[in-house]
Design an enzyme around this catalytic site. Structure first.
Site, mmCIF file in Angstrom:
data_model
loop_
_atom_site.group_PDB
_atom_site.id
_atom_site.type_symbol
_atom_site.label_atom_id
_atom_site.label_comp_id
_atom_site.label_asym_id
_atom_site.label_seq_id
_atom_site.Cartn_x
_atom_site.Cartn_y
_atom_site.Cartn_z
ATOM 1 N N PHE A 8 1.219 -1.454 -0.257
ATOM 2 C CA PHE A 8 -0.196 0.059 0.050
ATOM 3 C C PHE A 8 0.897 1.384 0.157
ATOM 4 O O PHE A 8 1.626 1.065 0.985
ATOM 5 C CB PHE A 8 -0.726 0.180 1.437
ATOM 6 C CG PHE A 8 -2.037 -1.472 1.217
ATOM 7 C CD1 PHE A 8 -3.285 -0.238 0.376
ATOM 8 C CD2 PHE A 8 -1.610 -2.185 1.696
ATOM 9 C CE1 PHE A 8 -4.237 -1.387 0.546
ATOM 10 C CE2 PHE A 8 -2.946 -3.344 1.903
ATOM 11 C CZ PHE A 8 -4.105 -2.824 0.891
ATOM 12 N N ASP A 9 0.374 2.057 -0.652
ATOM 13 C CA ASP A 9 0.780 3.670 -0.677
ATOM 14 C C ASP A 9 0.619 4.311 0.552
ATOM 15 O O ASP A 9 -0.653 3.708 0.971
ATOM 16 C CB ASP A 9 0.146 4.032 -1.803
ATOM 17 C CG ASP A 9 0.837 5.492 -1.667
ATOM 18 O OD1 ASP A 9 2.094 6.479 -1.783
ATOM 19 O OD2 ASP A 9 -0.118 6.747 -1.675
#
Length: 231
Positions: A8-9
């Site tokens: 995940f960013d």
């Protein structure tokens, strides 16, 4: 879904960076004796910051240079006699105090007990670690990998190679990159040979040649119990 590791960013993917920036920038201006600084200079700052972050992605500037340069340009534009280096350092410190989750994030992670979870961010290491530690996600991730600690940044494939080595990944077909930026997260995932999911809550039109594997508008759509929409 056949994925085992979900990358995940952070900003504008899990955390609301608009809120984060607003509070951190306002507090920093307050510390420098400018209580109205946020209202007066935020629009200019955001325009400058957008250009600077693009320069970072394209390798025209380093993260350390970005920390100071965005404020140097801001102060020059408005003829403010402030120390850009000191301001930049305090701003990063203030960012670390802000943890504003996007709607649906907590519920989404509650449904991912059987997956390996990690963060891959271009943000500043100390600020990102502090923000996660101060949030309900503090015990969620197996690893938090920031570009500052690797010497590389998304969309460079090297930061993904670093991540795969760190997490012992040998089968890239079992990895999914999720983020809001087509040019950073999605292009980075493509460069690394993994599937991608574009988090696009505002329904922006994709005017690029970058094609994510999936696209979602909210975290309610990010469900491995039903098929997400392929692009």
């Amino acid at each position: 879904m056949h994925y085992e590791l979900l990358l995940f960013d952070l900003d504008d993917t899990l955390f609301d960076f608009n809120e984060t920036e607003k509070h951190a920038l306002g507090n920093t201006f307050n510390s420098f004796g400018l209580p109205n600084g946020l209202e007066q200079y935020r629009d200019t700052y955001r325009a400058i910051s957008s250009v600077i972050w693009d320069d970072l992605e394209q390798g025209r500037i380093t993260l350390e240079e970005l920390k100071v340069e965005r404020f140097r340009r801001l102060f020059q534009e408005h003829e403010l006699e402030l120390d850009a280096h000191r301001f930049g350092e305090l701003y990063i410190e203030n960012l670390g105090h802000e943890s504003h989750l996007i709607e649906g994030v907590e519920e989404m992670f509650a449904s991912l007990e059987n997956y390996r979870l990690a963060i891959l961010t271009n943000g500043f290491t100390l600020a990102q670690y502090a923000r996660i530690a101060g949030s309900p996600l503090r015990n969620t991730f197996e690893a938090i990998i920031a570009s500052e600690q690797t010497g590389f940044k998304k969309p460079q494939p090297e930061i993904f190679e670093y991540t795969f080595d760190t997490l012992g990944i040998t089968d890239r077909s079992k990895v999914l990159m999720i983020g809001d930026s087509l040019t950073s997260d999605i292009q980075g995932g493509i460069n690394a040979g993994i599937d991608t999911c574009w988090f696009n809550p505002e329904g922006k039109e994709n005017r690029t040649s970058i094609t994510p594997t999936y696209e979602i508008r909210s975290w309610k759509e990010f469900s491995f119990g039903r098929k997400m929409v392929n692009n």
